[in-house]
Structure formats: structure tokens, C-alpha cells
Design an enzyme around this catalytic site. Structure first.
Site, PDB file in Angstrom:
ATOM      1  N   ASP A 109      61.904  67.893 -36.598  1.00 20.06           N
ATOM      2  CA  ASP A 109      62.584  67.083 -37.614  1.00 20.06           C
ATOM      3  C   ASP A 109      61.689  66.132 -38.395  1.00 20.06           C
ATOM      4  OD1 ASP A 109      62.096  64.957 -35.798  1.00 20.06           O
ATOM      5  OD2 ASP A 109      64.089  65.138 -34.899  1.00 20.06           O
ATOM      6  N   HIS A 127      56.767  73.263 -31.812  1.00 20.59           N
ATOM      7  CA  HIS A 127      57.765  74.227 -32.289  1.00 20.59           C
ATOM      8  C   HIS A 127      57.890  74.236 -33.808  1.00 20.59           C
ATOM      9  CE1 HIS A 127      59.853  74.055 -28.059  1.00 20.59           C
ATOM     10  NE2 HIS A 127      58.740  74.783 -28.064  1.00 20.59           N
ATOM     11  N   CYS A 155      59.583  85.784 -50.674  1.00 20.61           N
ATOM     12  CA  CYS A 155      58.188  85.350 -50.748  1.00 20.61           C
ATOM     13  C   CYS A 155      57.609  85.724 -52.117  1.00 20.61           C
ATOM     14  CB  CYS A 155      57.390  86.030 -49.634  1.00 20.61           C
ATOM     15  SG  CYS A 155      55.614  85.770 -49.759  1.00 20.61           S
ATOM     16  N   CYS A 158      54.739  88.670 -51.399  1.00 22.09           N
ATOM     17  CA  CYS A 158      54.992  90.031 -50.894  1.00 22.09           C
ATOM     18  C   CYS A 158      56.448  90.454 -51.024  1.00 22.09           C
ATOM     19  CB  CYS A 158      54.537  90.140 -49.433  1.00 22.09           C
ATOM     20  SG  CYS A 158      55.663  89.332 -48.277  1.00 22.09           S
ATOM     21  N   GLY A 195      63.386  62.585 -23.446  1.00 22.40           N
ATOM     22  CA  GLY A 195      64.472  63.212 -24.208  1.00 22.40           C
ATOM     23  C   GLY A 195      64.399  64.717 -24.293  1.00 22.40           C
ATOM     24  N   THR A 196      63.934  65.340 -23.226  1.00 20.98           N
ATOM     25  CA  THR A 196      63.927  66.804 -23.215  1.00 20.98           C
ATOM     26  C   THR A 196      64.588  67.325 -21.949  1.00 20.98           C
ATOM     27  OG1 THR A 196      62.549  68.802 -23.243  1.00 20.98           O
ATOM     28  CG2 THR A 196      61.500  66.794 -22.403  1.00 20.98           C
ATOM     29  N   SER A 197      65.333  68.424 -22.106  1.00 14.05           N
ATOM     30  CA  SER A 197      66.016  69.000 -20.945  1.00 14.05           C
ATOM     31  C   SER A 197      65.041  69.716 -20.028  1.00 14.05           C
ATOM     32  CB  SER A 197      67.110  69.975 -21.403  1.00 14.05           C
ATOM     33  OG  SER A 197      66.542  70.974 -22.229  1.00 14.05           O
ATOM     34  N   PRO A 222      68.785  59.917 -20.185  1.00 14.97           N
ATOM     35  CA  PRO A 222      69.998  59.409 -19.522  1.00 14.97           C
ATOM     36  C   PRO A 222      70.530  60.364 -18.458  1.00 14.97           C
ATOM     37  CG  PRO A 222      70.466  60.020 -21.817  1.00 14.97           C
ATOM     38  CD  PRO A 222      69.007  60.235 -21.602  1.00 14.97           C
TER      39      PRO A 222
HETATM   40  C1  BJW Z   1      68.348  61.789 -24.509  1.00 12.71           C
HETATM   41  C2  BJW Z   1      69.107  61.032 -25.329  1.00 12.71           C
HETATM   42  C3  BJW Z   1      68.594  59.780 -25.639  1.00 12.71           C
HETATM   43  C4  BJW Z   1      70.161  62.852 -25.101  1.00 12.71           C
HETATM   44  N1  BJW Z   1      67.423  59.403 -25.133  1.00 12.71           N
HETATM   45  N2  BJW Z   1      67.185  61.402 -24.011  1.00 12.71           N
HETATM   46  C5  BJW Z   1      58.775  81.337 -18.667  1.00 12.71           C
HETATM   47  C6  BJW Z   1      59.892  81.299 -17.855  1.00 12.71           C
HETATM   48  C7  BJW Z   1      61.156  81.525 -18.378  1.00 12.71           C
HETATM   49  C8  BJW Z   1      61.335  81.797 -19.715  1.00 12.71           C
HETATM   50  C9  BJW Z   1      60.234  81.819 -20.537  1.00 12.71           C
HETATM   51  C10 BJW Z   1      58.974  81.599 -20.001  1.00 12.71           C
HETATM   52  N3  BJW Z   1      58.085  81.665 -21.028  1.00 12.71           N
HETATM   53  C11 BJW Z   1      58.750  81.958 -22.158  1.00 12.71           C
HETATM   54  C12 BJW Z   1      60.065  82.048 -21.878  1.00 12.71           C
HETATM   55  C13 BJW Z   1      61.139  82.367 -22.851  1.00 12.71           C
HETATM   56  C14 BJW Z   1      61.553  81.197 -23.698  1.00 12.71           C
HETATM   57  C15 BJW Z   1      62.217  80.170 -22.802  1.00 12.71           C
HETATM   58  O1  BJW Z   1      61.678  79.142 -22.461  1.00 12.71           O
HETATM   59  N4  BJW Z   1      63.460  80.404 -22.423  1.00 12.71           N
HETATM   60  C16 BJW Z   1      64.187  79.457 -21.589  1.00 12.71           C
HETATM   61  C17 BJW Z   1      65.459  79.021 -22.317  1.00 12.71           C
HETATM   62  C18 BJW Z   1      64.451  80.075 -20.280  1.00 12.71           C
HETATM   63  N5  BJW Z   1      60.434  80.610 -24.423  1.00 12.71           N
HETATM   64  C19 BJW Z   1      60.016  81.144 -25.569  1.00 12.71           C
HETATM   65  O2  BJW Z   1      60.519  82.148 -26.029  1.00 12.71           O
HETATM   66  C20 BJW Z   1      58.851  80.461 -26.266  1.00 12.71           C
HETATM   67  N6  BJW Z   1      57.903  81.429 -26.637  1.00 12.71           N
HETATM   68  C21 BJW Z   1      57.024  81.921 -25.773  1.00 12.71           C
HETATM   69  O3  BJW Z   1      56.833  81.483 -24.657  1.00 12.71           O
HETATM   70  O4  BJW Z   1      56.317  82.958 -26.291  1.00 12.71           O
HETATM   71  C22 BJW Z   1      55.457  83.735 -25.476  1.00 12.71           C
HETATM   72  C23 BJW Z   1      54.911  84.824 -26.370  1.00 12.71           C
HETATM   73  C24 BJW Z   1      53.550  85.079 -26.353  1.00 12.71           C
HETATM   74  C25 BJW Z   1      53.028  86.097 -27.165  1.00 12.71           C
HETATM   75  C26 BJW Z   1      53.881  86.832 -27.997  1.00 12.71           C
HETATM   76  C27 BJW Z   1      55.227  86.573 -28.018  1.00 12.71           C
HETATM   77  C28 BJW Z   1      55.759  85.558 -27.201  1.00 12.71           C
HETATM   78  C29 BJW Z   1      59.310  79.850 -27.584  1.00 12.71           C
HETATM   79  C30 BJW Z   1      60.237  78.709 -27.398  1.00 12.71           C
HETATM   80  C31 BJW Z   1      60.693  78.203 -28.771  1.00 12.71           C
HETATM   81  C32 BJW Z   1      61.767  77.177 -28.673  1.00 12.71           C
HETATM   82  N7  BJW Z   1      62.345  76.977 -29.962  1.00 12.71           N
HETATM   83  C33 BJW Z   1      63.411  76.036 -30.115  1.00 12.71           C
HETATM   84  C34 BJW Z   1      63.981  76.174 -31.542  1.00 12.71           C
HETATM   85  C35 BJW Z   1      63.044  75.511 -32.558  1.00 12.71           C
HETATM   86  C36 BJW Z   1      63.587  75.593 -33.931  1.00 12.71           C
HETATM   87  C37 BJW Z   1      64.890  74.858 -34.089  1.00 12.71           C
HETATM   88  O5  BJW Z   1      64.963  73.625 -33.902  1.00 12.71           O
HETATM   89  O6  BJW Z   1      65.884  75.512 -34.431  1.00 12.71           O
HETATM   90  O7  BJW Z   1      62.958  74.703 -29.880  1.00 12.71           O
HETATM   91  S1  BJW Z   1      64.709  76.238 -28.899  1.00 12.71           S
HETATM   92  C38 BJW Z   1      65.049  74.515 -28.720  1.00 12.71           C
HETATM   93  O8  BJW Z   1      64.728  74.086 -27.381  1.00 12.71           O
HETATM   94  C39 BJW Z   1      64.083  73.806 -29.648  1.00 12.71           C
HETATM   95  C40 BJW Z   1      63.686  72.624 -28.825  1.00 12.71           C
HETATM   96  O9  BJW Z   1      62.448  72.110 -29.277  1.00 12.71           O
HETATM   97  C41 BJW Z   1      63.615  73.205 -27.430  1.00 12.71           C
HETATM   98  C42 BJW Z   1      63.697  72.186 -26.337  1.00 12.71           C
HETATM   99  O10 BJW Z   1      64.907  71.532 -26.377  1.00 12.71           O
HETATM  100  P1  BJW Z   1      64.957  69.985 -26.006  1.00 12.71           P
HETATM  101  O11 BJW Z   1      64.173  69.210 -26.985  1.00 12.71           O
HETATM  102  O12 BJW Z   1      64.635  69.803 -24.597  1.00 12.71           O
HETATM  103  O13 BJW Z   1      66.482  69.656 -26.330  1.00 12.71           O
HETATM  104  P2  BJW Z   1      67.772  69.802 -25.409  1.00 12.71           P
HETATM  105  O14 BJW Z   1      68.943  69.752 -26.315  1.00 12.71           O
HETATM  106  O15 BJW Z   1      67.652  70.951 -24.508  1.00 12.71           O
HETATM  107  O16 BJW Z   1      67.755  68.511 -24.478  1.00 12.71           O
HETATM  108  C43 BJW Z   1      67.935  67.216 -25.007  1.00 12.71           C
HETATM  109  C44 BJW Z   1      67.722  66.234 -23.880  1.00 12.71           C
HETATM  110  O17 BJW Z   1      67.813  64.932 -24.442  1.00 12.71           O
HETATM  111  C45 BJW Z   1      68.782  66.303 -22.766  1.00 12.71           C
HETATM  112  O18 BJW Z   1      68.116  66.317 -21.512  1.00 12.71           O
HETATM  113  C46 BJW Z   1      69.565  65.007 -22.928  1.00 12.71           C
HETATM  114  O19 BJW Z   1      70.015  64.467 -21.693  1.00 12.71           O
HETATM  115  C47 BJW Z   1      68.537  64.116 -23.533  1.00 12.71           C
HETATM  116  N8  BJW Z   1      69.064  63.014 -24.328  1.00 12.71           N
HETATM  117  N9  BJW Z   1      70.276  61.757 -25.650  1.00 12.71           N
HETATM  118  C48 BJW Z   1      66.768  60.264 -24.298  1.00 12.71           C
HETATM  119  N10 BJW Z   1      69.307  58.944 -26.444  1.00 12.71           N
END
Ligand code: BJW
Length: 252
Positions: A109, A127, A155, A158, A195-197, A222
Site C-alpha cells: 500500500d 510483495h 501493454c 507488446c 501485524g502479520t498473521s 492483538p
Molecule cells: C493487527 C492489527 C493492528 C489486525 N495492529 N496487528 C511453504 C510452505 C507452505 C506454502 C508455501 C511455502 N512456500 C510457498 C508457499 C505457497 C504460498 C503460501 O505461503 N501459501 C500459504 C497461504 C500456505 N506462497 C507463495 O505462493 C509465495 N510465492 C512463493 O513462495 O513462490 C515460490 C516460487 C519460486 C519460483 C517460481 C515460482 C514460485 C508468494 C506469496 C505472495 C503473497 N501475496 C499476497 C498478495 C499480494 C498482493 C495483494 O495485496 O493483493 O500478499 S497474499 C497476502 O498475504 C498479501 C500479504 O502481504 C500476505 C500476508 O498477509 P498479512 O500481511 O499477514 O495479512 P493478514 O490479513 O493475513 O494478517 C493481518 C494480521 O494483522 C492478523 O494477524 C491480525 O491479527 C493483525 N492485526 N489489526 C497489529 N491494529
């Protein structure tokens, strides 16, 4: 030590006062108090029928490019209207406090940069950034294009479809950013996970890399996460309260 608003453990204050190398990983929770929905919060309004996980993949884009483009257009608009909150601002201050400081964010963001982070040490975007656009075919950033009424637009080089410059599931993270994040986790004395899950890899492994290398890990959230049991210190609460309290506890 007790600050008025938020209790900060005294050993954490002492540790941070003497720390030379600090790394921070942020997630969507840091922007929650700016009104940006976290990734796993229920979708609202128009988007309530879709799970974010089903929209943030290359497969979803290929299946329904218009839907995915419009979801990101809606979110881009939302983050442009949002303002950095006290958590973002406290991180700007923290960057000035330590000889080495690395801010690694999963957020797309741009709010850390808008708050003023990145002046001494670049913000590492794991990300991508929703404000940038790239070509789906060529993967290169595209700064401008002609609006022809087509959604998504094309694009100018291309003719491929344009997409947001973010990392979707099943896509690799930017190599340099990931490398820099691993190094920061490996070399820091204190690692803050805020702030990450902690369920999306590889970002979720960074605090464990820091722990394995001997760093203290501080979680600010939290809610409990898979990291909570392993963290050295847990500040259980919103980042917009915990970080300003931490900052004021560090100020002699
Ligand atoms: C507060 C609060 C307050 C609330 N104060 N806190 C190994 C094991 C298992 C799976 C995998 C693995 N390696 C790869 C994977 C697959 C996959 C993955 O992880 N899957 C899991 C779901 C199981 N990973 C991938 O695919 C990644 N790629 C990869 O590894 O590629 C390998 C590769 C190599 C070579 C060729 C090809 C591939 C890519 C991951 C990309 C993630 N993208 C996203 C979308 C970004 C674009 C968008 O925004 O639309 O990123 S998904 C989404 O999750 C986003 C976020 O950055 C990310 C993390 O989420 P985050 O920030 O933790 O948010 P929330 O909502 O989950 O949590 C919020 C937290 O805040 C909560 O805990 C609240 O309690 C807290 N909170 N208020 C403080 N006031």
C-alpha cells in the site's frame, strides 16, 4: 516499565537501547488503523462474495482479468485515500534510532514510504506495490498506457494485458528483496514482527531465521499467531498503540 498507554517490558527496552542492528517485518495489520482492510478480514460490499486468496493468483487473473483488475483498482483507490497511522510514524522514528535498521514489508500500500520510512535504509517490498503496474507477458514495469476502454488495459510495447506489480500466490518474490530480507533477519539482534498473521511463505519464515541466528523476536499483534509461542516478547495489542509506546519507552 509501564508507559501510560501500553505496557512495555523493561528487558525489551534495555535490549533495544543497546541494539545496533534491528529488522522489522510488517504485514497488513500495520495499515489496519489507516482503514485499509487486512488481507484475511472479510471482504466488504462489492467484493464480499470473493475470497482474496481466489483473486490474488495468476490463475485468477487469466480466468477473469477484468474482475481481478477491477478489484485492484478498487483497492488502489482505497490506499490512495488512506493516511499513515501512528504505527507507520513510529517506524519512521525507529529508523533513525539504530546504526542499522531494515524495514521489510509485505504490504503493497506504499504507506510506509508515504509516512517517511526509507530515508536512511530502503524499505524492502517483498510483495510489490499496488501503485505500480507491469505487463503480464513481459513482467516489465509500465509507467503509462493509452486508455482504450479495454479492461485491463494493454501493454504499449507488446499488447499483453497489464496487471498490478504485486506478488501473487505461486509467483516468486523479487529476488533482491528476498535476499536482503534474509540477510537482515540473519544479522539482526532484534527482529520485530508486526501485524502479520505469519502464514504466508516465505515471509513467515523470516522471524524464525532471526531466532535461529540468536536474535530476540518481538511480536506485535492483538491476536495470537503461529509465531506467538516462539517470540521472545509479545506486545499484544494494536500496532498504533504498541509502537508509539515502545518509542516513548526508548526515549530517555
Ligand atoms: C493487527 C492489527 C493492528 C489486525 N495492529 N496487528 C511453504 C510452505 C507452505 C506454502 C508455501 C511455502 N512456500 C510457498 C508457499 C505457497 C504460498 C503460501 O505461503 N501459501 C500459504 C497461504 C500456505 N506462497 C507463495 O505462493 C509465495 N510465492 C512463493 O513462495 O513462490 C515460490 C516460487 C519460486 C519460483 C517460481 C515460482 C514460485 C508468494 C506469496 C505472495 C503473497 N501475496 C499476497 C498478495 C499480494 C498482493 C495483494 O495485496 O493483493 O500478499 S497474499 C497476502 O498475504 C498479501 C500479504 O502481504 C500476505 C500476508 O498477509 P498479512 O500481511 O499477514 O495479512 P493478514 O490479513 O493475513 O494478517 C493481518 C494480521 O494483522 C492478523 O494477524 C491480525 O491479527 C493483525 N492485526 N489489526 C497489529 N491494529
Amino acid at each position: 516499565m509501564l508507559t501510560e498507554q501500553f505496557p512495555i517490558p523493561w528487558p525489551l527496552v534495555e535490549l533495544l537501547r543497546s541494539a545496533q542492528r534491528v529488522a522489522v517485518l510488517t504485514g497488513a495489520g500495520v495499515s489496519a488503523e489507516s482503514g485499509v482492510p487486512t488481507f484475511r478480514e472479510a471482504q466488504t460490499g462489492l467484493w464480499s462474495n470473493y475470497r482474496p486468496e481466489e483473486l490474488a493468483t495468476p490463475q485468477a487473473f487469466l480466468h477473469n482479468p477484468r474482475l481481478v483488475w477491477e478489484w485492484y483498482a478498487w483497492r488502489r483507490n482505497l490506499v490512495l485515500k488512506a493516511e499513515p497511522n501512528p504505527a507507520h510514524l513510529a517506524l519512521v522514528e525507529l529508523e533513525q534510532r539504530f546504526p542499522h535498521f531494515t524495514l521489510i514489508t509485505q504490504n503493497v500500500d506504499n504507506l510506509h514510504q508515504r509516512a517517511g520510512s526509507g530515508k536512511r535504509f530502503p524499505v524492502i517490498e517483498l510483495h510489490g506495490n499496488i501503485l505500480r503496474t507491469k505487463c503480464f507477458e513481459e513482467n516489465r514495469e509500465i509507467a503509462s498506457w493509452q486508455e482504450t476502454g479495454e479492461t485491463p488495459p494493454r501493454c504499449p510495447h507488446c499488447g499483453g494485458m497489464l496487471r498490478p506489480d504485486v506478488v501473487w500466490f505461486n509467483e516468486p518474490l523479487p529476488e533482491q528483496a528476498l535476499q536482503a530480507a534474509w540477510e537482515a533477519a540473519q544479522n539482526c539482534q532484534v527482529f520485530l514482527s508486526i501485524g502479520t498473521s505469519g502464514i504466508v511463505q516465505p515471509a513467515a519464515s523470516l522471524p524464525y531465521r532471526a531466532l535461529d541466528a540468536g536474535a530476540a523476536v518481538v511480536e506485535i499483534n492483538p491476536d495470537e499467531t503461529p509465531l506467538t509461542r516462539s517470540a521472545t516478547f509479545v506486545l499484544s495489542g494494536p500496532a498504533g498503540q504498541a509502537l508509539p509506546a515502545l518509542l516513548s519507552a526508548l526515549t530517555p
